[in-house]
Design a protein around this motif. Structure first.
Motif, short mmCIF file in Angstrom:
data_model
loop_
_atom_site.label_atom_id
_atom_site.label_comp_id
_atom_site.label_asym_id
_atom_site.label_seq_id
_atom_site.Cartn_x
_atom_site.Cartn_y
_atom_site.Cartn_z
N PRO A 15 32.76 44.85 38.36
CA PRO A 15 32.31 43.53 37.89
C PRO A 15 32.82 43.18 36.49
N ASP A 19 34.99 39.94 35.65
CA ASP A 19 34.55 38.98 34.63
C ASP A 19 35.65 38.72 33.61
N PRO A 45 27.69 43.31 47.85
CA PRO A 45 27.08 42.55 46.75
C PRO A 45 28.11 42.01 45.76
N ASN A 48 29.62 38.94 47.26
CA ASN A 48 28.68 37.82 47.19
C ASN A 48 28.61 37.23 45.79
N ALA A 49 28.73 38.10 44.78
CA ALA A 49 28.65 37.64 43.39
C ALA A 49 29.93 36.94 42.93
N TYR A 50 31.05 37.26 43.61
CA TYR A 50 32.34 36.67 43.25
C TYR A 50 32.98 36.08 44.52
#
Length: 325
Positions: A15, A19, A45, A48-50
Motif C-alpha cells: 500500500p 500511495d 483488500p 478493493n482499496a485501489y
C-alpha cells in the motif's frame, strides 16, 4: 507510461508503494500489480482499496523475471515501463525526473534514481529526519565481474549528485524504454526466465549495452528501498535461495554476454574471484554446490542466447571495456 510492481508475499509494504505512485507529479497511465503465488485474502483488500490498479493474481511464483515479462506484455503500447519492488516508496517527482531523461536522451534504454535505504523494521517506513543512507546509485561491475550497488551503505553527503551514465540500474526501481526492451528481447523474453530472480536486472542492462543502449542515473529522482538483510550486508542473513540464484545467474550472465577480447584481458581477476567463490562454497556453504551442478541444464539455452546476442552486438570492445573497473 505504465508502472508495474512484482510482488511476492510483501502485502505489508505494497500500500505504501501504491500511495507513492498516486502522489507523483507525473501521473502513471496504468498501474499493474503482479502478485506471485497470490493469496486472495491478502491481495483482495488491496485491490478493493485501489480499484484503479490492475491486479494480476498468479497461482504460481513466476519470479522477478517471469513477473516482469508478464507486466511488459500487459503494458503493450506504452513508450515507457517502470518496474518496482513492493518495498519501494517513490519521492513525488520520481517518475517525472526519469521520463525527462528518456525524452532528452533517445539512446538511453534504462534510467534509475537515487535509492536510499529505508527501515523495513518500522511500521512508519523511512523517517524524514533519519540519516540518509544510500542503497543504490546504479551498478558497478569490476574486472573480476563482481557486481555491486554503487554507494550502498554510504552516508549520502552529495557524492553521487551528478547525473551520469552507469553500467546498469537496480531492478528495485527502474524505468525502461519500450523500444529498447523490444530490441533486446530473445524469443519473447525481455528478462531471462532461466534466472528466475536476482541479477536479471544486470543481465538485461549488460545485453542492452552490447546492443548499443545506455543506462543513466538521475539523482533528482529519489526513492526509498525498504530492503531488510542487505542493510547490514551479512551473508549469514541472506536467504539460501537468493544465494543459489545469485551464484547460478552470475555464471549464466557471463556465458551469455562476455566479449572474448575482454575475457582474455581480465582472465586473472575473473579466475581469482571464481577460486575464492569455490573455496567459500566448499568450506562454508557446501549446499551451494547445487548451483554449480545445476548449471549443466541451463548451459544449452545460455549458449543459444549468446549466439543471438553476439550476432546482434553493436558495441565495440572499447565501448564495453570501459565499464569493467
Amino acid at each position: 507510461m505504465a508502472v508495474g510492481i512484482i510482488n511476492y508475499g510483501d502485502y505489508r509494504h505494497l500500500p505504501d508503494c501504491l500511495d507513492s505512485i498516486k502522489r507523483q507529479t507525473m501521473r502513471a497511465d496504468r498501474v499493474i500489480v503482479l502478485d506471485n503465488h497470490s493469496r486472495a485474502d491478502e491481495i483482495g483488500p488491496i485491490g478493493n482499496a485501489y480499484p484503479e490498479v490492475q491486479i494480476l493474481a498468479m497461482q504460481d511464483n513466476l519470479g522477478y523475471s517471469g513477473g516482469a515479462n508478464r507486466i511488459v506484455r500487459e503494458a503493450d503500447g506504452y513508450d515507457h515501463v517502470m518496474l518496482l519492488n513492493p518495498d519501494v516508496v517513490l519521492g513525488p517527482r520520481h517518475l517525472e525526473e526519469l521520463v525527462g531523461v528518456m525524452v532528452s536522451a533517445p539512446g538511453v534504454g534504462s534510467v534509475g534514481g537515487k535509492l536510499l535505504l529505508g527501515d523495513s523494521q518500522t511500521d512508519s517506513g523511512p523517517s524524514g529526519d533519519a540519516p540518509r543512507i544510500l542503497d543504490s546509485t546504479g551498478h558497478l561491475i569490476f574486472r573480476s565481474r563482481r557486481v555491486i550497488d554503487r554507494g550502498h551503505g554510504e552516508l549520502d553527503v552529495g557524492q553521487y549528485d551528478k547525473p551520469e551514465e552507469v553500467f546498469s540500474i537496480c531492478g528495485a526501481a527502474v524505468l525502461y524504454r519500450r523500444s529498447m526492451l523490444d530490441d533486446i528481447q530473445i524469443d519473447g523474453e525481455y528478462f531471462d526466465e532461466d534466472f528466475f530472480a536476482y541479477k536479471e536486472d544486470v543481465d538485461t542492462c549488460w545485453r542492452a549495452q552490447l546492443l548499443g543502449w545506455g543506462s543513466r542515473y538521475n539523482p533528482a529522482a529519489i526513492a526509498y528501498h525498504l530492503r531488510g538483510w542487505k542493510r547490514r550486508d551479512d551473508r549469514r542473513r541472506v536467504p539460501w535461495l537468493r544465494k543459489y540464484h545469485s551464484f547460478k545467474n552470475h555464471s549464466l550472465m557471463m556465458i551469455k554476454n562476455e566479449l572474448p577480447a575482454l575475457l582474455r584481458r581480465d582472465c586473472l581477476p575473473i579466475l581469482w574471484l571464481g577460486v575464492r567463490a569455490m573455496v567459500y562454497v566448499a568450506l562454508i556453504e557446501p549446499a551451494l554446490l547445487k548451483a554449480v551442478l545445476d548449471l549443466k541444464k541451463y548451459l544449452p539455452r545460455a549458449r543459444y542466447k549468446r549466439g543471438i546476442i553476439m550476432k546482434r552486438c553493436r558495441a565495440s570492445t572499447e565501448q564495453m571495456g570501459r565499464w569493467f573497473v
